[in-house]
Design a protein around this motif. Structure first.
Motif, PDB file in Angstrom:
ATOM      1  N   HIS A  34       0.877  -1.167   0.000  1.00 58.76           N
ATOM      2  CA  HIS A  34       0.000   0.000   0.000  1.00 58.76           C
ATOM      3  C   HIS A  34       0.917   1.221   0.000  1.00 58.76           C
ATOM      4  O   HIS A  34       1.853   1.288   0.812  1.00 58.76           O
ATOM      5  N   ALA A  55       0.925   5.409   0.122  1.00 55.80           N
ATOM      6  CA  ALA A  55       0.278   6.709   0.267  1.00 55.80           C
ATOM      7  C   ALA A  55       1.093   7.705  -0.544  1.00 55.80           C
ATOM      8  O   ALA A  55       2.324   7.760  -0.418  1.00 55.80           O
ATOM      9  N   THR A  86      -8.003  10.364  -1.959  1.00 58.96           N
ATOM     10  CA  THR A  86      -8.420  10.265  -0.568  1.00 58.96           C
ATOM     11  C   THR A  86      -8.525  11.643   0.086  1.00 58.96           C
ATOM     12  O   THR A  86      -8.038  12.643  -0.438  1.00 58.96           O
ATOM     13  N   TYR A 144      -2.881  12.136   3.146  1.00 63.23           N
ATOM     14  CA  TYR A 144      -2.271  12.005   1.821  1.00 63.23           C
ATOM     15  C   TYR A 144      -3.342  12.133   0.750  1.00 63.23           C
ATOM     16  O   TYR A 144      -4.538  12.137   1.037  1.00 63.23           O
ATOM     17  N   GLU A 172      -4.159   6.967  -2.828  1.00 67.94           N
ATOM     18  CA  GLU A 172      -3.880   5.674  -2.217  1.00 67.94           C
ATOM     19  C   GLU A 172      -3.689   4.667  -3.346  1.00 67.94           C
ATOM     20  O   GLU A 172      -4.543   4.541  -4.220  1.00 67.94           O
ATOM     21  N   THR A 201       6.129   9.742  -0.817  1.00 61.81           N
ATOM     22  CA  THR A 201       5.368   8.498  -0.746  1.00 61.81           C
ATOM     23  C   THR A 201       5.641   7.835   0.603  1.00 61.81           C
ATOM     24  O   THR A 201       6.703   8.061   1.205  1.00 61.81           O
ATOM     25  N   LYS A 202       4.684   7.057   1.042  1.00 57.12           N
ATOM     26  CA  LYS A 202       4.847   6.285   2.279  1.00 57.12           C
ATOM     27  C   LYS A 202       4.331   4.882   1.981  1.00 57.12           C
ATOM     28  O   LYS A 202       3.157   4.704   1.667  1.00 57.12           O
TER      29      LYS A 202
END
Length: 157
Positions: free
Chosen positions: A73, A75, A103, A107, A110, A137-138
């Motif tokens: 995933h 973010a 979203t 952030y 997604e 990005t995360k």
């Protein structure tokens, strides 16, 4: 039908959808018998559900079983926010992407991705970071997916 119009579904449509969610290969004959309607009725309703975009027919594979061992995933933080749509359109074209949504919250986008391995995932994240407007990005790795399902239509009752 206008793009933003929601199709009008009745109890029979939902019943057909429920049976197909249980077994996407269930025959029209079996569904018709269970619902006590004609095969022609099931066929007509099924075709309508395809035409209006309510369902599409796909073969869902287990990513792990076919060689995708890095599922994550991501973010995505976009700056300026006015680039959200442009960036989303670029991300849509990346074949690793299995889910993409705009979203609210911390952030902006997604993204779920399926990659062959960690090296492939790192290359994907590097490519993502090179898109103009991607500020940060995360990434969160999925070590084990316990449930991957479509919505339970019974929740609408």
């Amino acid at each position: 039908m206008e793009k933003n119009d929601t199709p009008k579904l009745d109890d029979l449509d939902f019943a057909i959808l429920s049976y197909l969610q249980q077994d996407g290969r269930m025959s029209f004959t079996v569904i018709a018998e269970k619902l006590k309607v004609s095969i022609g009725t099931i066929r007509t309703r099924f075709n309508k559900l395809i035409e209006d975009g309510t369902i599409n027919i796909v073969g869902r594979v287990n990513p792990e079983n076919v060689g995708f061992h890095a599922y994550a995933h991501i973010a995505v933080f976009v700056r300026p926010a006015s680039l959200n749509e442009k960036i989303a359109q670029k991300i849509l074209k990346m074949p690793e992407v299995s889910f993409l949504a705009m979203t609210s919250g911390d952030y902006d986008l997604e993204v779920d991705v399926m990659c062959r391995d960690n090296d492939h995932l790192v290359r994907f994240i590097d490519d993502l970071a090179k898109i103009e407007g991607v500020h940060q990005t995360k990434t969160t790795m999925y070590f084990k997916v316990y449930k991957y399902a479509q919505p339970d239509l019974g929740l609408l009752k």
